[in-house]
Design a protein around this motif. Structure first.
Motif, short mmCIF file in Angstrom:
data_model
loop_
_atom_site.label_atom_id
_atom_site.label_comp_id
_atom_site.label_asym_id
_atom_site.label_seq_id
_atom_site.Cartn_x
_atom_site.Cartn_y
_atom_site.Cartn_z
N SER A 35 0.86 -1.18 0.00
CA SER A 35 0.00 0.00 0.00
C SER A 35 0.89 1.23 0.00
O SER A 35 2.01 1.19 0.50
N ALA A 36 0.41 2.30 -0.57
CA ALA A 36 1.19 3.53 -0.67
C ALA A 36 0.84 4.46 0.49
O ALA A 36 -0.20 4.33 1.14
N ALA A 37 1.76 5.38 0.75
CA ALA A 37 1.52 6.36 1.80
C ALA A 37 0.37 7.28 1.38
O ALA A 37 0.37 7.82 0.28
N SER A 38 -0.60 7.43 2.25
CA SER A 38 -1.74 8.28 1.94
C SER A 38 -1.43 9.73 2.31
O SER A 38 -0.40 10.02 2.90
N ARG A 39 -2.33 10.63 1.96
CA ARG A 39 -2.16 12.05 2.29
C ARG A 39 -3.52 12.58 2.73
O ARG A 39 -4.36 12.93 1.89
N VAL A 40 -3.73 12.59 4.03
CA VAL A 40 -4.97 13.08 4.60
C VAL A 40 -4.62 14.07 5.70
O VAL A 40 -3.45 14.26 6.07
N ALA A 41 -5.65 14.71 6.24
CA ALA A 41 -5.45 15.70 7.30
C ALA A 41 -5.17 14.98 8.62
O ALA A 41 -5.94 14.12 9.05
N VAL A 42 -4.05 15.35 9.25
CA VAL A 42 -3.69 14.78 10.55
C VAL A 42 -3.64 15.91 11.56
O VAL A 42 -2.77 16.78 11.49
N PRO A 43 -4.58 15.95 12.53
CA PRO A 43 -4.56 17.02 13.54
C PRO A 43 -3.35 16.90 14.45
O PRO A 43 -3.11 15.85 15.05
N VAL A 44 -2.59 17.95 14.56
CA VAL A 44 -1.38 17.92 15.37
C VAL A 44 -1.71 17.85 16.85
O VAL A 44 -1.01 17.20 17.63
N ARG A 45 -2.79 18.53 17.27
CA ARG A 45 -3.15 18.51 18.70
C ARG A 45 -3.42 17.08 19.16
O ARG A 45 -2.91 16.66 20.21
N GLU A 46 -4.22 16.34 18.42
CA GLU A 46 -4.51 14.96 18.81
C GLU A 46 -3.24 14.11 18.80
O GLU A 46 -3.04 13.24 19.66
N LEU A 47 -2.37 14.38 17.82
CA LEU A 47 -1.12 13.63 17.74
C LEU A 47 -0.26 13.87 18.97
O LEU A 47 0.28 12.94 19.58
N PHE A 48 -0.14 15.15 19.39
CA PHE A 48 0.65 15.46 20.58
C PHE A 48 0.00 14.88 21.83
O PHE A 48 0.70 14.41 22.74
N ASP A 49 -1.35 14.92 21.91
CA ASP A 49 -2.04 14.35 23.07
C ASP A 49 -1.74 12.86 23.20
O ASP A 49 -1.48 12.35 24.30
N ASP A 50 -1.80 12.15 22.06
CA ASP A 50 -1.52 10.71 22.10
C ASP A 50 -0.08 10.46 22.53
O ASP A 50 0.20 9.54 23.32
N ALA A 51 0.86 11.24 22.00
CA ALA A 51 2.26 11.05 22.34
C ALA A 51 2.49 11.30 23.83
O ALA A 51 3.23 10.56 24.51
N ALA A 52 1.88 12.35 24.36
CA ALA A 52 2.04 12.65 25.78
C ALA A 52 1.42 11.56 26.65
O ALA A 52 1.94 11.22 27.72
N THR A 53 0.30 10.99 26.18
CA THR A 53 -0.34 9.91 26.94
C THR A 53 0.54 8.68 26.98
O THR A 53 0.69 8.03 28.03
N VAL A 54 1.15 8.33 25.86
CA VAL A 54 1.96 7.11 25.79
C VAL A 54 3.27 7.26 26.56
O VAL A 54 3.68 6.35 27.30
N PHE A 55 3.94 8.42 26.43
CA PHE A 55 5.28 8.57 27.00
C PHE A 55 5.31 9.42 28.27
O PHE A 55 6.37 9.52 28.90
N GLY A 56 4.17 10.04 28.61
CA GLY A 56 4.18 10.93 29.77
C GLY A 56 4.50 10.23 31.06
O GLY A 56 5.24 10.75 31.91
N GLY A 57 3.96 9.01 31.25
CA GLY A 57 4.20 8.29 32.50
C GLY A 57 5.66 7.94 32.67
O GLY A 57 6.23 8.10 33.75
N ASP A 58 6.30 7.45 31.62
CA ASP A 58 7.71 7.09 31.70
C ASP A 58 8.56 8.34 31.96
O ASP A 58 9.52 8.29 32.76
N ALA A 59 8.22 9.44 31.30
CA ALA A 59 8.98 10.68 31.52
C ALA A 59 8.84 11.16 32.96
O ALA A 59 9.84 11.55 33.60
N ALA A 60 7.62 11.12 33.50
CA ALA A 60 7.41 11.58 34.87
C ALA A 60 8.16 10.70 35.86
O ALA A 60 8.71 11.18 36.86
N ALA A 61 8.21 9.38 35.59
CA ALA A 61 8.92 8.48 36.50
C ALA A 61 10.41 8.79 36.54
O ALA A 61 11.08 8.51 37.55
N ARG A 62 10.95 9.36 35.48
CA ARG A 62 12.37 9.70 35.44
C ARG A 62 12.62 11.16 35.81
O ARG A 62 13.74 11.65 35.68
N GLY A 63 11.58 11.86 36.24
CA GLY A 63 11.73 13.24 36.64
C GLY A 63 11.80 14.22 35.47
O GLY A 63 12.26 15.35 35.65
#
Length: 599
Positions: free
Chosen positions: A295-323
């Motif tokens: 399959s080829a790479a698509s080109r659609v609208a990707v909201p940056v806010r939701e992307l950052f929220d997901d990233a913070a949710t996934v990695f926020g706990g590990d970051a907080a545990a390391r201060g």
């Protein structure tokens, strides 16, 4: 000097195989120059001899040589015919034949030496020796790769020359004999070099054939491994999506039934984590398909806010545990959205954030986005060790890890930034970094701006009142997903029955349960095809609506279902999407305020 020492075999030289010998014999048999020489050169010698005496014996020799040449032509023709019929096996039969013919051919060439012993002209005798020497040199070029043929021809042709020197040149033989022997040594050395060259060519061909065979084997193994990986991902995706699917439904049911306002934020976090996990599964499978070229790479609208929220949710706990602190910076006046493949954009941001956290010991990481003409530049800033000047050209290379990563124990294998580079190239996006050793780095990717897609309107899924009525038949064999379905549908007010396979589903219908909606999983216990089961049940309940539900992505059955117009839900199913569909298929509850439990 022994003949073997004049024509040595390389210590590592293997004997020629049958196919190589066949090719050499075929090459020798295809040469027509020897037949031409056997007819023309004797005529020239007869003409030269006519100046010094009778040529009767030379004419008889010429006629005999011509007859032998005709025999040689016939044998070569038969060899080519046998070669076409038997292939390589013809080499064992015909090589001894050509060896005997080589002896006769050599004797034919040296016969004039004995016929002209009494000729008084030294000029003619020198001419005769020079002609035979030239014939031997020519034979050394194309007969040398077949030593059995060449040595017999050489012995039959050169031996009489050496023996006859004393009688041919009675007063000058002390000078001519050493020169003749020296010439023989040179010819043997030349033949040895020719043979070694041909052997090297065959060795290179064998090596190329072996490399080609190893390449085909490696390619087949790689294709098999890729197919196995795809099967593993498909199976693992199905199995992993089941508990995530069940967890999502249970969280939605808990949110709808929750009476404790303090517990609501926790449930919301669990819901975001479940959706983030679902996104990671989707990204893994999508990236695998894109890398495989299916399959080829698509080109659609990707909201940056939701992307950052997901990233913070996934990695926020590990970051907080390391201060460490993960901060986000978004435009205040505009909702940033980039045009790109959602899977690849997510992969880039997650890898950059993970890489930044890995090399940051204190401080934090900033996820930011800034406008640059018609592009949005997504940036990941860190306060880590930075990139050394000598490593800047290798930072995106696979398996590269900086000195700090090598000097201490860190997770990862140096693939994160290589994936970033590959993902950016697949989207034709610009990427790069700036860094100051000891103070931190900023990695970025630039993607075109696009209009942000507004979020879907709320469907009332998360309220405490029941909004649906009607009956649903669920065909699902997973022990976690089935009860989760029942709990969520009960929260929404629908009456639901659960069946594990075709037999239980038909028993429900026989017991008088008349469903308005039938939802059927594709992979069922006992090997039943969910699509076949769905069509069977809809044939019994013609007024009911039906849909497929599956944790698999690409199967012939699901493709067939979509081609025939059936709705296919992919696990984990978004509850708001499911509720929106069921609200069109099921009647609404008669009393919105009724909050009693569902069946």
């Amino acid at each position: 000097m022994p003949m073997a020492s004049l024509f040595p075999r390389l210590p590592s030289e293997p004997p020629l195989d049958l196919s190589s010998r066949r090719r050499l014999l075929e090459s020798m048999a295809s040469r027509g120059s020897s037949e031409v020489a056997a007819l023309v050169i004797p005529g020239f010698l007869v003409w030269a001899m006519s100046r010094y005496g009778s040529v009767a014996s030379m004419l008889a020799w010429w006629a005999g040589f011509a007859l032998f040449t005709l025999v040689l032509i016939d044998r070569r023709r038969r060899f080519r015919a046998d070669l076409a019929a038997r292939g390589d096996a013809a080499a064992d039969r015909w090589e001894p034949v050509f060896q005997r013919l080589a002896v006769l051919n050599g004797l034919c060439w040296t016969m004039p030496v004995f016929l002209t012993l009494r000729v008084p002209s030294y000029e003619f005798k020198l001419l005769l020796y020079l002609v035979i020497a030239a014939v031997i040199a020519s034979a050394a070029t194309f007969l040398a790769p077949l030593p059995g043929v060449f040595f017999r021809f050489f012995a039959a042709c050169f031996g009489p020359l050496v023996v006859a020197v004393v009688w041919m040149f009675p007063t000058r033989w002390p000078f001519i004999l050493p020169l003749t022997l020296l010439y023989g040594v040179v010819i043997c050395r030349h033949a040895g070099g020719t043979r070694r060259f041909v052997w090297q060519q065959f060795a290179l061909e064998r090596e190329r054939a072996e490399l080609a065979e190893r390449y085909r084997g490696a390619r087949d193994r790689a294709e098999h491994a890729l197919a196995e990986k795809d099967r593993f991902l498909s199976t693992a995706s199905h199995d992993l999506r089941q508990p995530v699917h069940a967890m999502g439904m249970l969280v939605e049911a808990a949110l709808a039934r929750n009476q404790d306002e303090g517990l609501a934020p926790v449930l919301q976090d669990v819901r975001r984590a479940a959706r983030s996990l679902t996104g990671m599964f989707d990204a893994l499978l999508d990236l695998s398909r894109i890398e495989a070229g299916t399959s080829a790479a698509s080109r659609v609208a990707v909201p940056v806010r939701e992307l950052f929220d997901d990233a913070a949710t996934v990695f926020g706990g590990d970051a907080a545990a390391r201060g460490l602190v993960v901060r986000r910076h978004l435009p205040r006046r505009h909702e940033a959205a980039v045009a790109g493949d959602p899977t690849l954009v997510r992969q880039v941001v997650f890898n950059l954030l993970q890489n930044a956290l890995r090399y940051t010991q204190r401080g934090g990481v900033l996820l930011g986005v800034r406008s640059r003409a018609d592009q949005w530049r997504i940036e990941v800033w860190d306060t880590g060790s930075g990139v050394a000047a000598e490593d800047r050209g290798r930072i995106y290379s696979p398996f590269f890890r900086g000195p700090e990563a090598r000097s201490r124990v860190t997770t990862g294998h140096g693939l994160g930034l290589a994936v970033v580079a590959r993902s950016a190239e697949l989207m034709s996006a610009g990427y790069g970094f700036s860094s100051e050793p000891g103070r931190g780095s900023c990695f970025w990717i630039e993607l075109p701006k696009t209009e942000a897609v507004p979020p879907p309107a709320a469907t009332g899924v998360y309220g405490r009142v029941r909004s649906l009525a009607g009956r649903c038949l669920l065909v699902e064999d997973d022990p976690q997903v089935g009860p989760a379905w029942l709990g969520l549908l009960a929260t929404w007010g629908a009456t639901a029955r659960l069946a594990r396979d075709r037999a239980q589903a038909l028993q429900c219908l026989d017991a008088g349960f008349d469903p308005d909606v039938i939802l059927c999983d594709q992979r069922l216990a006992g090997g039943d095809s969910g699509f076949d089961v769905l069509k069977t049940l809809l044939a019994r309940c013609p007024r009911a609506h039906g849909a497929m539900v599956s944790g698999e992505l690409d199967t012939p059955e699901l493709t067939e279902a979509e081609d025939e117009g059936y709705l296919v839900f992919r696990k984990p199913v978004e509850p708001d999407v499911l509720h929106a569909v069921l609200s069109r298929w099921l009647p609404t509850a008669p009393s919105p305020g009724d909050s009693g439990p569902g069946a």
